[in-house]
Design an enzyme around this catalytic site. Structure first.
Site, PDB file in Angstrom:
ATOM      1  N   ASN A  42      -7.297  12.525  -0.768  1.00 15.78           N
ATOM      2  CA  ASN A  42      -7.647  11.213  -1.303  1.00 15.78           C
ATOM      3  C   ASN A  42      -8.314  11.369  -2.663  1.00 15.78           C
ATOM      4  O   ASN A  42      -9.081  12.305  -2.897  1.00 15.78           O
ATOM      5  CB  ASN A  42      -8.485  10.378  -0.332  1.00 15.78           C
ATOM      6  N   GLU A  55      -2.352  10.730   2.240  1.00 16.63           N
ATOM      7  CA  GLU A  55      -0.957  10.700   2.689  1.00 16.63           C
ATOM      8  C   GLU A  55      -0.036  10.248   1.562  1.00 16.63           C
ATOM      9  O   GLU A  55       1.037  10.814   1.339  1.00 16.63           O
ATOM     10  CB  GLU A  55      -0.788   9.742   3.878  1.00 16.63           C
ATOM     11  N   CYS A  86      -3.608   4.653   7.111  1.00 14.50           N
ATOM     12  CA  CYS A  86      -3.774   3.212   6.867  1.00 14.50           C
ATOM     13  C   CYS A  86      -2.398   2.540   6.794  1.00 14.50           C
ATOM     14  O   CYS A  86      -1.354   3.204   6.727  1.00 14.50           O
ATOM     15  CB  CYS A  86      -4.563   2.979   5.588  1.00 14.50           C
ATOM     16  N   CYS A  89      -0.090   3.437   3.811  1.00 18.10           N
ATOM     17  CA  CYS A  89       0.539   4.760   3.946  1.00 18.10           C
ATOM     18  C   CYS A  89       1.667   4.724   4.977  1.00 18.10           C
ATOM     19  O   CYS A  89       2.711   5.368   4.787  1.00 18.10           O
ATOM     20  CB  CYS A  89      -0.507   5.815   4.311  1.00 18.10           C
TER      21      CYS A  89
HETATM   22  N1  THU Z   1      -8.054   7.220   3.191  1.00 23.09           N
HETATM   23  C1  THU Z   1      -7.022   8.111   3.198  1.00 23.09           C
HETATM   24  O1  THU Z   1      -6.994   9.075   2.420  1.00 23.09           O
HETATM   25  N2  THU Z   1      -6.019   7.913   4.095  1.00 23.09           N
HETATM   26  C2  THU Z   1      -5.956   6.882   4.977  1.00 23.09           C
HETATM   27  O2  THU Z   1      -4.957   6.719   5.655  1.00 23.09           O
HETATM   28  C3  THU Z   1      -7.092   5.983   5.120  1.00 23.09           C
HETATM   29  C4  THU Z   1      -8.127   6.070   4.061  1.00 23.09           C
HETATM   30  C5  THU Z   1      -9.146   7.413   2.217  1.00 23.09           C
HETATM   31  C6  THU Z   1      -9.217   6.369   1.148  1.00 23.09           C
HETATM   32  C7  THU Z   1     -10.677   6.436   0.744  1.00 23.09           C
HETATM   33  O3  THU Z   1     -10.816   7.426  -0.244  1.00 23.09           O
HETATM   34  C8  THU Z   1     -11.384   6.896   2.011  1.00 23.09           C
HETATM   35  O4  THU Z   1     -10.385   7.386   2.875  1.00 23.09           O
HETATM   36  C9  THU Z   1     -12.169   5.811   2.695  1.00 23.09           C
HETATM   37  O5  THU Z   1     -11.398   4.710   2.949  1.00 23.09           O
END
Ligand code: THU
Length: 136
Positions: A42, A55, A86, A89
């Site tokens: 992320n 993702e 999420c 994604c």
């Molecule tokens: N995040 C992801 O990397 N993948 C997901 O499927 C859900 C959320 C990250 C985004 C943000 O940087 C942190 O998690 C908190 O939401």
């Protein structure tokens, strides 16, 4: 590649996370059908909506390298709870993957649960909008 091996790649990718706002680090390892693995993390932004999930980072990296044929993705998060992808994604992955595509979702201890895309994205948005192009 085994699920624990793919999860190890995701956990390593998590170390590269840029998450100064949430402190929640996520790593992803995408296994392509050619056997290669593309990782992502992320990447947060002060304009929160510009944040990229791990993702999506992995999928966009893969597509930009000419890979569109995906088998499964491992997701490793810094929290105690198992991390699920999420909705955005899930939607992005469903553009390229079939229903039997697998998600290996883990927490910070390496405990994991597996789901198929069909399970996590039932009745997703599909249409016949795709136009014929040279590479589409
Ligand atoms: N995040 C992801 O990397 N993948 C997901 O499927 C859900 C959320 C990250 C985004 C943000 O940087 C942190 O998690 C908190 O939401």
């Amino acid at each position: 590649m085994s699920d624990p091996e793919l999860l190890k790649r995701a956990a390593e990718a998590k170390e590269m996370a840029y998450a100064p706002y949430s402190g929640y680090r996520v790593g992803a390892a995408l296994l392509c059908n050619d056997g290669s693995v593309v990782t992502g993390c992320n990447v947060e932004n002060i304009s929160f909506g510009a944040t990229i999930c791990a993702e999506r980072c992995a999928v966009v990296k893969a597509v930009s390298e000419g890979k569109r044929d995906f088998k499964k993705i491992a997701i490793s998060v810094s929290g105690d709870e198992i991390g699920f992808p999420c909705g955005i994604c899930r939607q992005l992955i469903s553009e390229f993957a079939k229903g039997d595509f697998e998600f290996v979702c883990a927490n910070n201890k390496g405990e994991f649960k597996k789901f198929t895309l069909s399970q996590l994205m039932p009745h997703g948005f599909y249409s016949n909008l795709k136009k014929e192009t040279n590479n589409g």
